[in-house]
Design a protein around this motif. Sequence first.
Motif, PDB file in Angstrom:
ATOM      1  N   ARG A 229      37.428  20.786 -19.292  1.00 27.93           N
ATOM      2  CA  ARG A 229      38.528  20.618 -20.235  1.00 27.93           C
ATOM      3  C   ARG A 229      38.275  19.528 -21.265  1.00 27.93           C
ATOM      4  NH1 ARG A 229      42.766  20.232 -15.402  1.00 27.93           N
ATOM      5  NH2 ARG A 229      42.335  22.237 -14.479  1.00 27.93           N
ATOM      6  N   PHE A 230      37.069  18.971 -21.296  1.00 27.93           N
ATOM      7  CA  PHE A 230      36.776  17.845 -22.176  1.00 27.93           C
ATOM      8  C   PHE A 230      35.592  18.109 -23.091  1.00 27.93           C
ATOM      9  CE2 PHE A 230      38.556  15.629 -18.363  1.00 27.93           C
ATOM     10  CZ  PHE A 230      39.684  15.120 -18.978  1.00 27.93           C
ATOM     11  N   ALA A 231      35.558  17.353 -24.193  1.00 28.22           N
ATOM     12  CA  ALA A 231      34.374  17.268 -25.047  1.00 28.22           C
ATOM     13  C   ALA A 231      33.544  16.111 -24.494  1.00 28.22           C
ATOM     14  CB  ALA A 231      34.785  16.989 -26.489  1.00 28.22           C
ATOM     15  N   HIS A 232      32.248  16.328 -24.376  1.00 28.69           N
ATOM     16  CA  HIS A 232      31.366  15.336 -23.751  1.00 28.69           C
ATOM     17  C   HIS A 232      30.399  14.732 -24.755  1.00 28.69           C
ATOM     18  CE1 HIS A 232      32.588  16.362 -19.641  1.00 28.69           C
ATOM     19  NE2 HIS A 232      32.766  17.581 -20.143  1.00 28.69           N
ATOM     20  N   TYR A 233      29.932  13.515 -24.470  1.00 26.95           N
ATOM     21  CA  TYR A 233      28.946  12.847 -25.308  1.00 26.95           C
ATOM     22  C   TYR A 233      27.549  13.276 -24.869  1.00 26.95           C
ATOM     23  CZ  TYR A 233      32.426   9.478 -27.075  1.00 26.95           C
ATOM     24  OH  TYR A 233      33.489   8.873 -27.689  1.00 26.95           O
ATOM     25  N   VAL A 234      26.770  13.750 -25.852  1.00 31.05           N
ATOM     26  CA  VAL A 234      25.415  14.243 -25.612  1.00 31.05           C
ATOM     27  C   VAL A 234      24.532  13.786 -26.772  1.00 31.05           C
ATOM     28  CG1 VAL A 234      24.003  16.329 -25.376  1.00 31.05           C
ATOM     29  CG2 VAL A 234      26.305  16.288 -24.429  1.00 31.05           C
ATOM     30  N   GLN A 235      23.236  13.608 -26.520  1.00 30.04           N
ATOM     31  CA  GLN A 235      22.309  13.254 -27.589  1.00 30.04           C
ATOM     32  C   GLN A 235      22.344  14.332 -28.671  1.00 30.04           C
ATOM     33  OE1 GLN A 235      18.884  12.576 -24.697  1.00 30.04           O
ATOM     34  NE2 GLN A 235      18.256  11.534 -26.561  1.00 30.04           N
ATOM     35  N   LYS A 236      22.415  13.901 -29.923  1.00 29.92           N
ATOM     36  CA  LYS A 236      22.511  14.831 -31.054  1.00 29.92           C
ATOM     37  C   LYS A 236      21.332  15.806 -31.086  1.00 29.92           C
ATOM     38  CE  LYS A 236      23.276  14.869 -36.011  1.00 29.92           C
ATOM     39  NZ  LYS A 236      23.494  14.020 -37.194  1.00 29.92           N
ATOM     40  N   ASP A 237      20.116  15.310 -30.891  1.00 31.60           N
ATOM     41  CA  ASP A 237      18.950  16.203 -30.951  1.00 31.60           C
ATOM     42  C   ASP A 237      18.948  17.217 -29.813  1.00 31.60           C
ATOM     43  OD1 ASP A 237      18.364  14.117 -29.129  1.00 31.60           O
ATOM     44  OD2 ASP A 237      16.215  14.322 -29.463  1.00 31.60           O
TER      45      ASP A 237
END
Length: 81
Positions: free
Chosen positions: A28-36
């Motif tokens: 149910r969430f947006a997660h932080y991930v490396q852009k590349d």
Amino acid sequence: MSMDIINKVLPESETRPDTSHDDGDRERFAHYVQKDKITESAVTGNPVIALCGKVWVPNRDPKKYPVCPECKDIYEEMTKS
């Protein structure tokens, strides 16, 4: 609130991969991930690993979901001066 995408990596020992495909809270969430890694996943279909350890292939608009509180806490710890 927009999702910030970071370019920092946690050591392997600090991630907890979660490859479950259930409808638990992390779904149910947006997660932080490396852009590349997001770009690579879009091209190859390979899964990404969020700061909180969630493993999945992104296919939803993160702006439609609140930011994962665990990812947010980890990100804030990483960016403290």
